[in-house]
Each structure stands twice: as C-alpha cells, then as structure tokens.
Enzyme design. Structure first.
Site, PDB file in Angstrom:
ATOM      1  N   TYR A 130       0.826  -1.214   0.000  1.00 40.10           N
ATOM      2  CA  TYR A 130       0.000   0.000   0.000  1.00 40.10           C
ATOM      3  C   TYR A 130       0.860   1.264   0.000  1.00 40.10           C
ATOM      4  O   TYR A 130       0.411   2.331   0.342  1.00 40.10           O
ATOM      5  CB  TYR A 130      -0.929   0.016   1.226  1.00 40.10           C
ATOM      6  CG  TYR A 130      -1.988  -1.052   1.198  1.00 40.10           C
ATOM      7  CD1 TYR A 130      -1.640  -2.397   1.207  1.00 40.10           C
ATOM      8  CD2 TYR A 130      -3.334  -0.723   1.166  1.00 40.10           C
ATOM      9  CE1 TYR A 130      -2.599  -3.385   1.191  1.00 40.10           C
ATOM     10  CE2 TYR A 130      -4.304  -1.716   1.149  1.00 40.10           C
ATOM     11  CZ  TYR A 130      -3.925  -3.044   1.163  1.00 40.10           C
ATOM     12  OH  TYR A 130      -4.886  -4.024   1.154  1.00 40.10           O
ATOM     13  N   LYS A 176       5.460 -14.201   4.451  1.00 34.67           N
ATOM     14  CA  LYS A 176       5.685 -15.114   3.326  1.00 34.67           C
ATOM     15  C   LYS A 176       7.172 -15.080   2.991  1.00 34.67           C
ATOM     16  O   LYS A 176       7.572 -14.844   1.843  1.00 34.67           O
ATOM     17  CB  LYS A 176       4.816 -14.670   2.123  1.00 34.67           C
ATOM     18  CG  LYS A 176       4.733 -15.668   0.986  1.00 34.67           C
ATOM     19  CD  LYS A 176       3.855 -16.871   1.274  1.00 34.67           C
ATOM     20  CE  LYS A 176       3.847 -17.808   0.069  1.00 34.67           C
ATOM     21  NZ  LYS A 176       3.111 -19.060   0.322  1.00 34.67           N
ATOM     22  N   ASP A 209      -0.459 -18.201   3.831  1.00 38.99           N
ATOM     23  CA  ASP A 209      -1.482 -19.104   3.292  1.00 38.99           C
ATOM     24  C   ASP A 209      -1.926 -20.106   4.360  1.00 38.99           C
ATOM     25  O   ASP A 209      -3.110 -20.391   4.506  1.00 38.99           O
ATOM     26  CB  ASP A 209      -0.996 -19.806   2.010  1.00 38.99           C
ATOM     27  CG  ASP A 209       0.463 -20.212   2.060  1.00 38.99           C
ATOM     28  OD1 ASP A 209       1.147 -19.898   3.052  1.00 38.99           O
ATOM     29  OD2 ASP A 209       0.929 -20.853   1.105  1.00 38.99           O
ATOM     30  N   ASP A 233      -4.996  -6.914   5.861  1.00 40.95           N
ATOM     31  CA  ASP A 233      -6.273  -6.498   5.280  1.00 40.95           C
ATOM     32  C   ASP A 233      -7.127  -7.731   4.980  1.00 40.95           C
ATOM     33  O   ASP A 233      -8.301  -7.814   5.355  1.00 40.95           O
ATOM     34  CB  ASP A 233      -5.985  -5.702   3.999  1.00 40.95           C
ATOM     35  CG  ASP A 233      -7.228  -5.020   3.448  1.00 40.95           C
ATOM     36  OD1 ASP A 233      -8.295  -5.085   4.073  1.00 40.95           O
ATOM     37  OD2 ASP A 233      -7.118  -4.421   2.356  1.00 40.95           O
ATOM     38  N   ASP A 237     -10.467  -9.787   7.479  1.00 42.25           N
ATOM     39  CA  ASP A 237     -11.817 -10.061   6.991  1.00 42.25           C
ATOM     40  C   ASP A 237     -12.196 -11.532   7.210  1.00 42.25           C
ATOM     41  O   ASP A 237     -13.339 -11.843   7.538  1.00 42.25           O
ATOM     42  CB  ASP A 237     -11.947  -9.704   5.497  1.00 42.25           C
ATOM     43  CG  ASP A 237     -12.205  -8.220   5.288  1.00 42.25           C
ATOM     44  OD1 ASP A 237     -11.795  -7.426   6.160  1.00 42.25           O
ATOM     45  OD2 ASP A 237     -12.809  -7.844   4.273  1.00 42.25           O
TER      46      ASP A 237
HETATM   47 MG    MG Z   1     -10.405  -4.388   3.932  1.00 42.59          MG
END
Ligand code: MG
Ligand code: NAI
Length: 337
Positions: A130, A176, A209, A233, A237
């Site tokens: 980002y 990762k 993962d 992010d 969720d």
């Molecule tokens: Mg989000």
C-alpha cells in the site's frame, strides 16, 4: 478527567450507527466532550472536498476520532480521494487493530474448538503493497512492496505491548518469507528482535497461506497476530466472520497521540435509511478508543460486555438473524452499560 472526541459520521449507515456509539461512550466515560466534523461523498458534493481542512484540524485538536463510513464512487471522480486513506497518511496511523471475539450464539452451535476465539490482528497500516509505488512500464505493471526496519519495529512493539497484557501472551508473526525472503525476512527478523525484550510473551510464526487456512479452521489457536499491510487487510476479513461478520467488526487506526476508530463496514447503501443497520461494530470501535487511546479498560469492558450481552439476549438486527432495529439494539446496549 476530560476526553475529547471528534465525531465524523460520514455517509449512509455511518450516520445511523455513529450516534449510537457516541451515546455508549458518553454513558461509559463521563467527562467526554464532542465536536462533529464532516467527511465523505456528500461532503465532497457540497463543498468540493471529501476531507475539509476544518475536519483535519478538529481531529488534530481532539486526538481521538470516531469515523462512520463513507461512500466512494466506483468510477474515477476528479478531485475525490478516500478520506480514510488520507487520514491514515496525514496522522501516520501506523497500526490497525482488529479484534475478533466469537459470538456466544455461534459458539454454542459449534464444537469446542471454536469456543475460545478471542484474537486481535495487528496490521501494519502504512507500507507494504500500500506504499503507493505502482507504475506501468511499457507492457509491464509494477508495484513496489516497501518494508522498513523502523516500521516493522514500531508495529512489533504495538503487538508485544498488547500481548503482554493478555491472558495467553502469544504473538504469531504472519509472513511469506519463503517467497519474499528480503522484504518479509526483514519484517520477521525485526519483529523477533523486538520480541526479545518481551520474555513473558511467546512468539511463533506462520506463512500467510497457512494462516488463512488456520483462521478458517482453528481460529482459537491465535492470540495476537502481527503482519504486513495487505496480508492483514485480507486475514482480518477472514477472522471477522467468527465475530458475527461485517455489522459487528470493529477497528482502530492508531498513531502517536492520534487514534481514529471505525467500524470495518462501509456505508451500506442497500440498507441505509431503513433503520436496521447493526450498531455493534461502531460501538465496539468506540470501546477500542476507550481501551487503547484513553487507557480506560473498565469503560471499554463495560461497553463490550453490554454489546455481547445484548446480542446473547436476542437483541439482534437482521444481519445477525434478528428483527430488532438499530435504535432498539442501541437502547438495550445503553441500558446494560
Ligand atoms: Mg479491507
Ligand atoms: P459495505 O460494508 O457497505 O456493505 C457490505 C454488506 O454488508 C452489505 O450487504 C451491507 O448491507 C452489509 N452491512 C454493512 N454494514 C452493516 C451494518 N452496520 N449492519 C448490517 N449490515 C451491514 O460494503 P460495500 O457494499 O462493498 O460498499 C458500499 C460503499 O461503502 C461503497 O461506496 C464503498 O466504497 C464504501 N466503503 C467504505 C468503507 C469505509 O468508509 N471505511 C469501507 C468499505 C466500503
């Protein structure tokens, strides 16, 4: 003691749920003073700015803000930039805290492995993918993933400070580094180095993962998760599902001396104006301000207990399978605070 709060309801259901969260905070924290400020799509159409200078000044003056949600157009509009991204950058809100606690109603219907879900995801909020360094070079599209030692160290400190105050005292570093040994290697090694100063906190690590799979299958395994921006992010969720989903998930953007709490959900145009938006995500976000910004753990706990108690008692909006209105749920929560 006085606590100053800048209220930014924004658009859509933000205007319905934020007043509920303010009322909850006022009840739990006597001495709260508030100012209201505007931001978002309606504000942009009226004033030409999605985040007016007065709003920034009021956030800076208060230190703490409670933000609802804003609508963003799905096409490019000249001059419009998402206010929440602007606020994160402007105030260097480098930590994004996203706790998930399982709802009693879900736990009682499932097997024991889910009953103890109580985790907090600590997401680095300023860099990684980002960073905004994306470009087209002929036929090649490139995004630079920037990780610095300084930003990794400061997010690590947030994670370890949280973990040492929790019962299980465990930090899981999610990365990762097998595929990204330079960037995620630096992140992982820096977090571990900071962790050396917290001997009471256990550290483990997991590839992203595997972490996604484990969050879906064995969420109770986690206590504090610390990870980079994009992974955080996405994983937050996944985790939020265990807490009752969008209408319940809270978050806090935290910097040095400034914090902006916001429910994870957006402006929900499909239900806006119907009076059925779930106020729990906004109210739990207000509790995060009380706990992590004002250091008022008792007030935070009273709010959180009231929210979970109300949900357990059956006071639920349609997203949780109930028939209660926003106002009815908020009134039940206020009564319990
Ligand atoms: Mg989000
Ligand atoms: P959304 O989060 O607004 O809605 C997704 C689904 O969750 C919808 O079915 C909605 O009804 C439901 N939902 C959301 N909040 C709820 C609540 N409090 N109670 C019950 N149900 C709730 O995401 P969507 O539809 O993708 O985006 C709608 C608008 O919100 C867009 O303009 C988007 O840009 C914006 N948005 C803003 C965010 C922010 O300001 N932080 C975050 C996400 C989206």
């Amino acid at each position: 003691m006085t606590y100053r709060l800048c209220i930014i309801p924004g658009d859509g259901v933000g205007r319905e749920v934020i007043p509920c969260a303010v009322a909850a905070l006022q009840r739990a924290l006597p001495g709260l003073t508030t100012v209201e400020a505007e931001a978002g799509w309606d504000c942009f159409r009226r004033t030409g700015s999605a985040l007016p200078d007065e709003t920034i000044a009021q956030i800076a003056a208060c230190g703490a803000a409670l933000f609802g949600a804003v609508s963003s157009p799905s096409h490019k509009v000249e001059g419009y930039r998402s206010p929440i991204i602007q606020m994160r950058q402007r105030f260097d809100l480098y930590a994004n805290l996203r706790p998930t606690r399982i709802l009693w109603s879900q736990a009682s219907q499932t097997v024991g492995r889910l009953q103890a879900v109580d985790l907090i995801l600590v997401r680095e909020n300023t860099q990684g993918l980002y960073s905004g360094r994306e470009r087209l070079q002929g036929e090649e599209a490139i995004a630079e993933r920037v990780i610095t030692r300084a930003a990794s160290a400061r997010i690590a400190r947030v994670a370890f400070e949280l973990a040492r105050q929790r019962e299980r005292k465990r930090v899981t570093i999610v990365h990762k580094a097998n595929i990204l040994p330079v960037t995620d290697g630096l992140f992982r090694d820096t977090v571990r180095a900071v962790g050396a100063s917290y001997p009471e906190v256990a550290i483990d690590e997991m590839l992203v993962d595997t972490a996604a799979m484990m969050l879906a299958s064995q969420p109770a395994r986690f206590d504090v998760i610390v990870t980079t921006n994009l992974f955080g992010d996405i994983l937050s969720d996944v985790a939020s599902v265990w807490g009752g989903g969008m209408g319940v998930a809270p978050s806090l953007n935290l910097g040095e001396g400034v914090a902006i709490a916001e429910p994870v959900h957006g402006s929900a145009p499909d239900i806006a104006g119907k009076g059925i938006a779930n106020p729990c995500g906004a109210i739990l976000s207000a509790a995060l301000l009380a706990r992590h910004y004002w250091k008022q753990a008792d007030a935070a706990e009273r709010i959180e207990r009231a929210v979970y108690g109300a949900i357990e008692s059956g006071s639920r909006t349609p997203d949780l399978g109930g028939q209660a209105t926003t106002q009815a749920v908020a009134a039940e929560i206020l009564r319990r605070i």
